[in-house]
Scaffold this active site. Structure first.
Site, PDB file in Angstrom:
ATOM      1  N   LYS A  77     -27.246 -38.435 -10.996  1.00 16.48           N
ATOM      2  CA  LYS A  77     -26.523 -37.784  -9.900  1.00 16.48           C
ATOM      3  C   LYS A  77     -25.211 -38.524  -9.665  1.00 16.48           C
ATOM      4  O   LYS A  77     -25.161 -39.765  -9.733  1.00 16.48           O
ATOM      5  CB  LYS A  77     -27.417 -37.812  -8.653  1.00 16.48           C
ATOM      6  CG  LYS A  77     -26.904 -37.038  -7.453  1.00 16.48           C
ATOM      7  CD  LYS A  77     -27.975 -37.070  -6.366  1.00 16.48           C
ATOM      8  CE  LYS A  77     -27.573 -36.347  -5.095  1.00 16.48           C
ATOM      9  NZ  LYS A  77     -28.655 -36.379  -4.088  1.00 16.48           N
ATOM     10  N   SER A 151     -29.869 -32.182  -2.246  1.00 16.81           N
ATOM     11  CA  SER A 151     -28.508 -32.285  -2.736  1.00 16.81           C
ATOM     12  C   SER A 151     -28.437 -32.538  -4.237  1.00 16.81           C
ATOM     13  O   SER A 151     -27.382 -32.403  -4.846  1.00 16.81           O
ATOM     14  CB  SER A 151     -27.780 -33.411  -1.991  1.00 16.81           C
ATOM     15  OG  SER A 151     -28.424 -34.672  -2.178  1.00 16.81           O
ATOM     16  N   SER A 175     -33.982 -34.430  -0.917  1.00 16.99           N
ATOM     17  CA  SER A 175     -33.109 -34.042  -2.026  1.00 16.99           C
ATOM     18  C   SER A 175     -33.694 -34.320  -3.394  1.00 16.99           C
ATOM     19  O   SER A 175     -33.183 -33.814  -4.396  1.00 16.99           O
ATOM     20  CB  SER A 175     -31.754 -34.749  -1.893  1.00 16.99           C
ATOM     21  OG  SER A 175     -31.088 -34.334  -0.718  1.00 16.99           O
TER      22      SER A 175
END
Length: 603
Positions: A77, A151, A175
């Site tokens: 990420k 996210s 997330s």
């Protein structure tokens, strides 16, 4: 190589494939443009990493077992630092060029892994939807009209589509779980501090957890075993306690489930959860409805209470100077911090402490809680029309977990009637994430689901809990003591507990012994051979002696090596017992051999 698991990548290298060949082909195959990626390494960066990898392999004298992630590609990420790639947190004005890897990235590289790119996210990891990024919207991998979840949207997307076997996300309010549930993959959210956060752009630093996405629980655990370690550069990092290694979920667990689960009018999600609970109960679990209202009180502290100020503190200097560069929905959420005082923060801490005492007492009545990973699915158009309320709905069963310092694992459960995936999440006390994964692996196998959006079948799980509980001895059984077999009562009558079905290492032979009643197999270690299906049982130490005393020659109890390299006690056979025996290794296990005999015997 599309959709390969870590094991399949490892097998390719063991049989002669080279990282340079496979990884170059992988990079070439990646679609472009693809909003799941923010940056991808180039050929020169890959060449440099391959040079390092060759040196690593030479340093261990070519022993691949010492590099458990050798040549395995993964994604991170884009709020996690990777030297050589920019860190943006999905905000171009915030971007910087890290000169060092985040601690967790370095641990994975030290194990031989190869990071191939950085993935998209809801800006500053604020959101559970995956639509709050100037780099585009990674759509749901099953149905592109729907959100991927966030996210960690890009990280879930590239795993679900089989581009990499695992990826790193982050999880503050869900997330690392919601995108897993919405894309038919596994999301392991470890205990706070199990993974280092050094080199990770914080959202709420006291709550943030780097998480793992994979298509199998086995892959998630492989990454966890490499990455979980104390890091003295991170003041919130924690060492795994010794007792965590012996924790396990019993074969017939007691689960707490919501008395009145909320699905926001989604009847298909409700039906899927009811079906999942029935399936758990059919497999031996006891599911007890309990009042979940206390968790709503905990969750309210995250966005409606002073913890939102921690999000502001994480980027305060940037936010003050670049307010216009922040996504408007993200800005409105983070800037709510200005409504809270230091006194509010302390009062919030006191309230959380009181709620945690009550929540821990509730959890102590169960082996784990079982909840829907996400209570519903939303279309991208629906989320853009109501970005805050619908986002909040998706966090119904995730927002409270990190505040309470618990572990969680999201695992696929079914495909709904409309073709969308539905997942459940197992929630337990701190340091039980590995135990949850062992249980979830068996559950996942029982669903018959494919891996992510790849259409590929799940292979039998090879993971086991790291050790038997205190006062128990773990035993591998391969024949008449298996569940449903005539001698299984010799285990159950001694209060032995089934752990899981797995396989031996791939150097065993299995024989059908002659003149035994009931029929029994003999397991023999060999220079060649195959992996043999077996079951692991935990036998109480107090009754282990009487169990062993009843084992007849030529069988005995010795040491058996499992597929994950660990060793347990187990049934073995003396060479003298093989006279007149039939080699049945080709069947892969006793049950398959018996099934073949029954088929042959039919007229």
């Amino acid at each position: 190589m599309l959709g390969w698991t870590i094991t399949e990548w490892q097998n390719a290298y063991r049989t002669g494939a080279q990282p340079a060949e496979l990884l170059a082909a992988l990079l070439t195959s990646l679609p472009s443009p693809d909003p799941a990626w923010i940056s991808i390494i180039g050929q020169s960066a890959l060449d440099a990493r391959l040079t390092q990898l060759a040196a690593q392999l030479k340093a261990v004298n070519g022993d691949l077992t010492q590099l458990p992630l050798y040549g395995v590609p993964f994604a991170a990420k884009d709020n996690i630092d990777v030297a050589g790639l920019p860190t943006t947190a999905a905000c171009p004005a915030f971007a910087y060029a890290p000169t060092r890897n985040a601690t967790i990235i370095q641990r994975l590289l030290d194990a031989g892994a190869v990071v191939i790119g950085k993935t998209n996210l809801d800006q500053f990891a604020t959101g559970l939807v995956g639509v709050r990024s100037p780099y585009g919207i990674p759509t749901n991998t099953i149905n592109p009209e729907y959100v991927s979840g966030g996210s960690s949207s890009g990280s879930a997307s590239v795993v679900a589509r089989g581009m990499v076997p695992f990826s790193l996300g982050t999880d503050t309010a869900g997330s690392g779980r919601v995108p897993a549930g919405l894309n038919n993959i596994v999301g392991l959210k470890p205990t706070r501090g199990a993974f280092s956060n050094t080199g990770v752009v914080p959202a709420c630093r006291t709550l943030d957890c780097v998480s793992v996405f994979a298509t199998t629980n086995e892959d998630a655990v492989t990454v966890y075993d490499v990455a979980a370690a104390l890091d003295l550069t991170d003041g919130l990092s924690r060492a795994i306690p010794d007792e965590a290694k012996s924790k396990s979920i019993p074969a017939k667990p007691r689960f707490g489930i919501p008395t009145k689960p909320e699905f926001y009018g989604d009847a298909l999600a409700e039906q899927a959860f009811i079906a999942a609970i029935k399936q758990l109960e059919a497999q031996g679990a006891t599911c007890v409805p309990v009042d979940f209202s206390i968790f709503d009180e905990v969750a309210a502290l995250l966005y409606d209470g002073p913890w939102v100020a921690e999000r502001y503190a994480a980027i305060q200097a940037f936010a003050t100077a670049h307010e216009a560069d922040i996504h408007p929905v993200v800005r409105d959420i983070i800037f709510k911090a200005k409504n809270f005082s230091a006194a509010d923060a302390f009062n919030g801490m006191y309230k959380l402490a009181d709620l945690k005492r009550l929540a821990d007492a509730l959890l102590a009545e169960f082996d784990a809680l079982v909840v829907p990973t996400a209570p519903t699915h939303y279309k991208i158009s629906e989320l853009q029309a109501e970005p805050v309320r619908l986002n909040s709905n998706l966090g119904k069963y995730t927002n409270f977990v990190n505040l309470l310092d618990w572990s969680a694992l999201a695992v696929p459960a079914s495909m709904r009637a409309d073709g969308l995936p539905f997942g459940i999440t197992l929630i337990a006390d701190a340091w039980q994430e590995r135990a949850l994964a062992v249980f979830a692996a068996q559950w996942h196998q029982s669903t018959g689901l494919k891996r992510g959006a790849t259409g590929l079948a799940l292979a039998p799980s090879k993971i086991a809990s790291t050790a038997a509980p205190v006062d128990m001895i773990r035993v591998a059984v391969v024949g008449a003591h298996l569940r449903g077999m005539p001698l299984n009562h010799e285990l159950t009558s001694r209060d032995a507990q089934f752990v899981l079905s797995t396989t031996s290492a791939d150097n065993y032979l299995l024989y059908a012994l002659a003149n035994t009643t009931p029929p029994k197999p003999g397991l023999v270690r060999s220079d060649s051979g195959s992996a043999i299906k077996l079951e692991l049982w935990d036998v109480p130490s107090a009754t282990f002696g009487s169990f062993v005393a009843g084992v007849p020659a030529p069988l005995g109890i010795g040491s058996v090596t499992l597929a994950d390299g660990s060793t347990v006690k187990g049934f073995i056979c003396e060479p003298s017992g093989l006279a007149g025996a039939r080699d049945i290794t080709e069947f892969g296990g006793w049950a398959a051999y018996l099934a073949s005999m029954n088929t042959t015997a039919k007229p």
